[in-house]
Design a protein around this motif. Structure first.
Motif, PDB file in Angstrom:
ATOM      1  N   ALA A 271       0.944  -5.252  -6.383  1.00 56.50           N
ATOM      2  CA  ALA A 271      -0.146  -4.282  -6.378  1.00 56.50           C
ATOM      3  C   ALA A 271      -0.026  -3.389  -7.595  1.00 56.50           C
ATOM      4  N   MET A 272      -1.110  -2.666  -7.897  1.00 59.59           N
ATOM      5  CA  MET A 272      -1.095  -1.803  -9.068  1.00 59.59           C
ATOM      6  C   MET A 272      -2.065  -0.639  -8.893  1.00 59.59           C
TER       7      MET A 272
ATOM      8  N   GLN B 289      -7.155  -4.933 -12.094  1.00 59.35           N
ATOM      9  CA  GLN B 289      -6.102  -5.912 -11.816  1.00 59.35           C
ATOM     10  C   GLN B 289      -5.835  -5.966 -10.314  1.00 59.35           C
ATOM     11  N   PRO B 290      -5.130  -7.044  -9.872  1.00 62.78           N
ATOM     12  CA  PRO B 290      -4.618  -8.201 -10.603  1.00 62.78           C
ATOM     13  C   PRO B 290      -5.729  -9.071 -11.187  1.00 62.78           C
TER      14      PRO B 290
ATOM     15  N   SER C  24      -7.295   0.656  -8.018  1.00 65.65           N
ATOM     16  CA  SER C  24      -6.107  -0.028  -7.512  1.00 65.65           C
ATOM     17  C   SER C  24      -6.456  -1.473  -7.194  1.00 65.65           C
ATOM     18  N   GLY C  25      -5.433  -2.297  -7.015  1.00 61.94           N
ATOM     19  CA  GLY C  25      -5.649  -3.696  -6.679  1.00 61.94           C
ATOM     20  C   GLY C  25      -4.409  -4.296  -6.055  1.00 61.94           C
ATOM     21  N   CYS C  26      -4.600  -5.427  -5.347  1.00 65.12           N
ATOM     22  CA  CYS C  26      -3.484  -6.057  -4.642  1.00 65.12           C
ATOM     23  C   CYS C  26      -3.733  -7.561  -4.574  1.00 65.12           C
ATOM     24  N   PHE C  27      -2.671  -8.343  -4.651  1.00 66.21           N
ATOM     25  CA  PHE C  27      -2.763  -9.787  -4.467  1.00 66.21           C
ATOM     26  C   PHE C  27      -1.535 -10.262  -3.713  1.00 66.21           C
ATOM     27  N   VAL C  28      -1.758 -11.085  -2.684  1.00 66.38           N
ATOM     28  CA  VAL C  28      -0.670 -11.639  -1.881  1.00 66.38           C
ATOM     29  C   VAL C  28      -0.831 -13.148  -1.814  1.00 66.38           C
ATOM     30  N   HIS C  29       0.259 -13.852  -2.082  1.00 67.18           N
ATOM     31  CA  HIS C  29       0.284 -15.310  -1.944  1.00 67.18           C
ATOM     32  C   HIS C  29       1.491 -15.672  -1.098  1.00 67.18           C
ATOM     33  N   GLN C  30       1.222 -16.122   0.120  1.00 66.11           N
ATOM     34  CA  GLN C  30       2.281 -16.456   1.069  1.00 66.11           C
ATOM     35  C   GLN C  30       3.232 -15.262   1.235  1.00 66.11           C
ATOM     36  N   CYS C  31       4.479 -15.392   0.802  1.00 64.72           N
ATOM     37  CA  CYS C  31       5.432 -14.294   1.018  1.00 64.72           C
ATOM     38  C   CYS C  31       5.642 -13.432  -0.216  1.00 64.72           C
TER      39      CYS C  31
ATOM     40  N   SER D 210       0.829  -1.205   0.000  1.00 60.33           N
ATOM     41  CA  SER D 210       0.000   0.000   0.000  1.00 60.33           C
ATOM     42  C   SER D 210       0.863   1.254   0.000  1.00 60.33           C
ATOM     43  N   GLN D 211       1.943   1.243   0.784  1.00 57.29           N
ATOM     44  CA  GLN D 211       2.863   2.382   0.805  1.00 57.29           C
ATOM     45  C   GLN D 211       3.513   2.575  -0.558  1.00 57.29           C
ATOM     46  N   MET D 212       3.959   1.478  -1.156  1.00 63.74           N
ATOM     47  CA  MET D 212       4.626   1.572  -2.451  1.00 63.74           C
ATOM     48  C   MET D 212       3.689   2.128  -3.519  1.00 63.74           C
ATOM     49  N   ILE D 213       2.507   1.568  -3.589  1.00 65.80           N
ATOM     50  CA  ILE D 213       1.605   1.929  -4.676  1.00 65.80           C
ATOM     51  C   ILE D 213       1.016   3.316  -4.491  1.00 65.80           C
ATOM     52  N   SER D 214       1.018   3.829  -3.254  1.00 66.11           N
ATOM     53  CA  SER D 214       0.494   5.179  -3.015  1.00 66.11           C
ATOM     54  C   SER D 214       1.353   6.243  -3.685  1.00 66.11           C
TER      55      SER D 214
END
Length: 642
Positions: free
Chosen positions: A67-68, A81-82, A56-63, A42-46
């Motif tokens: 985001a976009m 996206q994603p 905006s969108g975000c996806f996390v899988h394990q580690c 969130s910090q990066m994409i801001s």
């Protein structure tokens, strides 16, 4: 979904209404929880909202997370996206456009793939299912792509063949991150502002930093036309393998029998590229400089039946730098809705610092000022603009190719004689004076001549601007200058390829991307379709350039469409009246920045003043060197504590 229809003659006859340009970021960190990963993303994409203000969108899988931020161009309703494949195994984010996504989608559907959106991003997910990392070879477009393969716990990154879309990466050994711009990576708590002096040395020579490095030692730009596969199998982020999916064409075609036949094929290739680049669900305009490249785009679009085109131009108060009369001539010839603006010194002072700060590292192409203003002008009217950028690199339009021809003849003189004359000449003609470059090149080996034509040595007035400590650091790394071998050229043809591999992606396309994305505008570059580029590269060099002129085959395609005044108009470029502006207020801005930079210990205030005074008074074009120093000084004041 937007589909363009053409009749059998290739004329536009209509369309249906219907991918996305955006900012992307991601990271791998096995020590963080999913919640912590999402917070960092969130910090990066801001920091990239300007690249994608619509969603905006975000996806996390394990580690692994990504985001976009999205600027909606195609599939306005379902293209967020994603985006995943049918079973959610493959997740994709895309910065850019895949122009042949409709054709690829038809092929994939015949193989049983099911689509739930109309976006080009979803096509990539299914294409990866079919071909793995080889999927990138099938794409026509501009792109920076990130794919998470949840079954194999892998992150795959790729950047388009010409480098139209940026992708920066940071690898600390135990953490890995990527982003569209450096500013996103700088939000990470482990980021260090440690400088890369080899990159700064390259900048001072070239005016930009080549791919493979950045101004920060912990960050580098991915090379165009490459991909990387990152895995966590070893318990930490590790580069599993990498590769390239684009090799410049060097072999000349055997099946083209004449210049005229080649021009006919090129005309088909150009129209094909333009058809794909006009796919959009939002208004599209064309940057029109009045030069040959942008004029060709307008002429062919009009011939293909695209009516009510919007064309946009920037000019200058200084008549010798202004091409608006040629842009108006092209506009009136094809009946476009033409919008233009003339830049004054007041406009320059308002935008200069903003334009320099867009790049997050030193970048000295002063045409970023009018480019940013052109993008702002365009964004008031359209969301997408076609540009002629890349025409010089594809069609060999630069004057230094003729210089390389000239030096090939001079090389017939024994080198010891040339070197002797050059040594004597350098004693009486200091660097920065008329003729200094010529005498410096006289004793140079042939393989170093191209670099000497496109770079400036750090000596004389330029070196005088830097502190002794900074100069010592630059000197200490020069014995390991890894970037210089990339600029070895012994012929106009090899220098042409080097321009495509370096100057194009690391200067011109950086400028085009940052200036357009700063105002949430997408720029599309029809001359940089790789199919078109490969065809042109396969043609005999004599089809592109001779002593009598450049871009011969491109002019042949439109000789009956464009006014002769436009076709015969000498190449002018997008330079700004720097010398004039320095005496009208820009010099004060530069001087203030130099004074601040001197407080960091990296600059010599007295030397900077001498360069500024010489730039204002001298007939020699020192302005480019001055602007290079100004851009470095402004960046230094932001990253080095005082």
């Amino acid at each position: 979904m937007f589909i363009v229809f053409f009749d059998t003659a290739g004329r536009y006859v209509g369309h249906t209404k219907g991918t996305t340009v955006c900012g992307i970021a991601g990271l791998i960190d096995i020590s963080l929880s999913e919640i912590a990963l999402r917070e960092l993303l969130s910090q990066m994409i801001s920091t990239l909202v300007h690249r994608g203000p619509d969603s905006s969108g975000c996806f996390v899988h394990q580690c692994i997370g990504m985001a976009m931020r999205r600027l909606k161009i195609i599939d306005l309703e379902t293209g967020d996206q994603p985006i995943s494949n049918e079973n959610g195994r493959i997740w994709v984010i895309l910065n850019g456009e895949i122009y042949n996504y409709l054709e690829l989608k038809v092929i994939l559907e015949t193989k049983g793939h099911q689509f739930y959106t109309h976006s080009d991003t979803e096509v990539i997910a299914h294409l990866y299912e079919e071909h793995g990392e080889a999927c990138f070879e099938h794409l026509r477009g501009m792109f920076a792509i990130a794919i998470i393969d949840t079954l194999q716990n892998r992150l795959i990154l790729a950047r388009d063949r010409f480098g139209m879309k940026p992708l920066f990466v940071s690898d600390t050994g135990c953490r890995f991150a990527f982003a569209s711009e450096i500013r996103a990576l700088k939000t990470l708590p482990w980021h260090s502002d440690q400088l890369d002096y080899q990159a700064l040395d390259a900048f001072l020579n070239l005016g930009y930093i080549p791919s493979g490095m950045s101004a920060y030692s912990g960050i580098h730009k991915m090379q165009p036309g490459t991909y990387e596969v990152w895995s966590t199998e070893s318990g930490r982020p590790a580069l599993q393998f990498s590769g390239g999916f684009h090799t410049p064409v060097t072999k000349k075609t055997q099946h083209i029998r004449s210049f005229e036949e080649a021009a006919e094929v090129l005309a088909v290739q150009l129209r094909d590229s333009l058809k794909m680049h006009m796919r959009s669900d939002v208004p599209v305009g064309v940057f029109l400089s009045g030069g040959i490249d942008s004029s060709v785009i307008v002429a062919l679009l009009a011939e293909m039946g695209f009516s009510n085109l919007t064309t946009l131009s920037i000019g200058f108060d200084s008549a010798s730098f202004d091409e608006l009369e040629y842009a108006r001539l092209v506009s009136s010839t094809f009946g476009t809705r033409h919008i233009e603006k003339r830049l004054s010194i007041r406009d320059c002072l308002k935008v200069a610092e903003t334009a320099v700060d867009l790049f997050d590292e030193p970048f000295a192409d002063s045409s970023s000022i009018p480019t940013l203003e052109l993008c702002r002008l365009a964004r008031q009217e359209v969301t997408v603009a076609l540009s002629g950028e890349g025409g010089d690199e594809v069609f060999a339009g630069y004057g230094w190719y003729r210089s390389m021809d000239y030096w090939e003849r001079i090389d017939r003189i024994p080198r010891f004689l040339r070197a002797s004359v050059g040594s004597l000449g350098s004693l009486v003609i200091p660097e920065g004076s008329w003729g200094a470059g010529f005498v410096r090149r006289l004793g140079s080996p042939a393989e170093q001549r191209y670099l000497s034509l496109v770079s400036t040595p750090i000596k004389g007035l330029l070196a005088d601007c830097l502190s002794s400590g900074f100069l010592d650091r630059l000197t200490s790394i020069r014995k390991n200058e890894a970037w210089k071998p990339r600029f070895v050229a012994v012929s106009p043809e090899s220098s042409h390829l080097i321009d495509q591999a370096n100057y194009l992606p690391d200067d011109l396309l950086v400028k085009a991307d940052r200036c357009s994305m700063a105002v949430s505008l997408e720029t599309r570059l029809p001359f940089l379709d790789h199919v078109l580029g490969s065809f042109v590269a396969s043609l005999p060099c004599s089809y592109l350039r001779k002593r009598s002129g450049t871009k011969l085959i491109l002019r042949e395609v439109v000789k009956n469409l464009l006014p002769s005044r436009v076709l015969e108009h000498p190449k002018q470029g997008f330079a700004i009246p720097m010398k004039q502006w320095l005496s009208q207020g820009l010099g004060d801005l530069v001087s203030e920045t130099f004074e601040s930079a001197a407080e960091t210990g990296y600059f010599n205030a007295a030397g900077c003043k001498r360069l500024l005074n010489a730039s204002v008074r001298s007939r020699k074009g020192l302005e480019a060197q001055l602007w290079r120093m100004y851009c470095l000084a402004r960046w230094i004041t932001k990253v080095v504590p005082r």
